[in-house]
Design an enzyme around this catalytic site. Sequence first.
Site, PDB file in Angstrom:
ATOM      1  N   ASN A   1       0.926   0.012   5.670  1.00 12.80           N
ATOM      2  CA  ASN A   1       1.527  -0.691   4.540  1.00 12.80           C
ATOM      3  C   ASN A   1       2.232  -1.915   5.091  1.00 12.80           C
ATOM      4  O   ASN A   1       3.183  -1.793   5.877  1.00 12.80           O
ATOM      5  CB  ASN A   1       2.520   0.217   3.816  1.00 12.80           C
ATOM      6  CG  ASN A   1       3.236  -0.498   2.681  1.00 12.80           C
ATOM      7  OD1 ASN A   1       2.706  -1.437   2.103  1.00 12.80           O
ATOM      8  ND2 ASN A   1       4.431  -0.033   2.355  1.00 12.80           N
ATOM      9  N   GLY A   2       1.764  -3.090   4.695  1.00  9.03           N
ATOM     10  CA  GLY A   2       2.357  -4.324   5.192  1.00  9.03           C
ATOM     11  C   GLY A   2       1.287  -5.360   5.476  1.00  9.03           C
ATOM     12  O   GLY A   2       0.160  -5.264   4.995  1.00  9.03           O
TER      13      GLY A   2
ATOM     14  N   TYR B   1      10.814  -3.994  -8.327  1.00  8.53           N
ATOM     15  CA  TYR B   1       9.554  -3.766  -9.045  1.00  8.53           C
ATOM     16  C   TYR B   1       8.645  -2.724  -8.421  1.00  8.53           C
ATOM     17  O   TYR B   1       8.170  -1.805  -9.095  1.00  8.53           O
ATOM     18  CB  TYR B   1       8.790  -5.095  -9.158  1.00  8.53           C
ATOM     19  CG  TYR B   1       7.355  -4.958  -9.627  1.00  8.53           C
ATOM     20  CD1 TYR B   1       7.058  -4.761 -10.974  1.00  8.53           C
ATOM     21  CD2 TYR B   1       6.289  -5.037  -8.724  1.00  8.53           C
ATOM     22  CE1 TYR B   1       5.741  -4.632 -11.406  1.00  8.53           C
ATOM     23  CE2 TYR B   1       4.985  -4.910  -9.142  1.00  8.53           C
ATOM     24  CZ  TYR B   1       4.704  -4.716 -10.481  1.00  8.53           C
ATOM     25  OH  TYR B   1       3.410  -4.588 -10.899  1.00  8.53           O
TER      26      TYR B   1
ATOM     27  N   GLY C   1      -1.225   0.999  -4.760  1.00 11.15           N
ATOM     28  CA  GLY C   1      -2.539   0.466  -4.415  1.00 11.15           C
ATOM     29  C   GLY C   1      -3.633   1.202  -5.149  1.00 11.15           C
ATOM     30  O   GLY C   1      -3.659   2.440  -5.146  1.00 11.15           O
TER      31      GLY C   1
ATOM     32  N   CYS D   1       0.851  -1.175   0.000  1.00  2.67           N
ATOM     33  CA  CYS D   1       0.000   0.000   0.000  1.00  2.67           C
ATOM     34  C   CYS D   1       0.891   1.229   0.000  1.00  2.67           C
ATOM     35  O   CYS D   1       2.110   1.145   0.141  1.00  2.67           O
ATOM     36  CB  CYS D   1      -0.911   0.022   1.234  1.00  2.67           C
ATOM     37  SG  CYS D   1      -2.038  -1.376   1.354  1.00  2.67           S
TER      38      CYS D   1
END
Length: 486
Positions: free
Chosen positions: A106-107, A263, A32, A2
């Site tokens: 985020n995670g 990426y 996201g 995210c």
Amino acid sequence: MCGVFGAVLPGGEPTDAASIAALGLFALQHRGQESAGLAVSDGEQLMLYKDLGMISSVLDERRLPSLRGQLAIAHCRYSTTGSTIWENAQPTYRLGPGRALAIGHNGNLVNTRELLGRLRGGRTRLPASTDTELLTALLADEPAADTVDALCRVLPRVRGAYSLVVLDERRVIGVRDPFGFRPLVLGRLAPPSDGSDDGLWRGDDTAAGWCLSSETAALDMVGAEYVRDVQPGEMVVLEPGQAPRSVRFAEASPALCVFELIYFARPDSYMEGRNLYEARRKMGMQLAGEHPIDADLVMPVPDTGAPAAAGFAEASGLPYREGMYRNRYAGRTFIQPSAGLRHRGVTIKLNPLREVVNGRRLVVVDDSIVRGTTTKRIVDLLRKAGATEVHVRISAPPIYHPCFYGIDTQVETELIASTHTEPDIRDFIGADSLGYLSIRGVLAALELPYERFCFACFDGHYPEPVPYDAASRKFVLEEPLKGLAR
């Protein structure tokens, strides 16, 4: 994966913090695309708006004027726990007996079941089904002097990946788990004292505005100056009119997800002191050395394969060409949640340039093969456009194992490399040859040691022990209530 962003301003217009947070989040849209949201505080109360959809449609000029305050956090979601429904959009919000909180995360946590057992009332008290909602409830309930104290008490019981932006009435707090699986950076921003608008500045830290972001590229977008990374096991406390305060809550054991550098993150971002475009270009050069091929030209899978393709062409001496046109208004196929959407996304997003590929032997460079369906479709499109040979080169190792730290690969059977040999994958995607970059090649391109990163999806060495019930972990908080509530 995210995107999170936070902003604390020393003054200015009441909507400036929300505007800066929304602008910073817009630079993180690639992280996201399922939902977006923003929470603000005016020093006395929190206000939040969130919805399903892209950032530009959720946080537009109709909503931002009502989000007033000097403190703001924002979040865009790619689901790793819980379904794609409005309730699961972030930031989460909780009004507890001791404090009001909003959190962007985020995670992915790996001990959600254990944490649920610690929540008084169990799952019946959770309006959403994400691990972030559970964490927010635990923090709001914690009997502590303030939010920082609550975090110091709760986080030692939390396992997994979490880079957080936490908002209460008076502060924004950036938090990074002890392994630092996901990135989080601190930036500095303030208007110039002479009233001109030249962006970056130098001055008194107590008069500064401060930002937290998943990536440095978002700091660039809002005109903030990168200060440093939030360290693993650290929280950074931001309050208007004060310099940032660092609180260490756990010993650091750095293991940044290497896939961020390969990426996920934008190529104009910096991580571990490396510009990611240059890091990926060097991965392409390493790839050309490991898997040379006689061909007519090198082309990327746009856009994320471009830096590595440029490096491959440079090292091999082959010409570089753009062989496919990418529709800029289509999203990333990897982070869409279903196979059907991924397949349709490739059809909509990419179209071959027939004059470039017709009658030529192609080296097609991409950053990864996850499930294989996207690559298969690309090879098919190129052959239909007249390519005589298609040699696929991947600037990452094969992905053998699922990620439990913020990527939506739940079980190994979803990963083509875990169930197929490389010749089998080559045949499945329809390529004439296939070559992956080795872990050694990735490290040579980064010029950094293995110990700095998490390579678990490539080699199965998980820094944090992972759950045994991997197949059901994404929807663990959507299981029938019987036996879960207490």
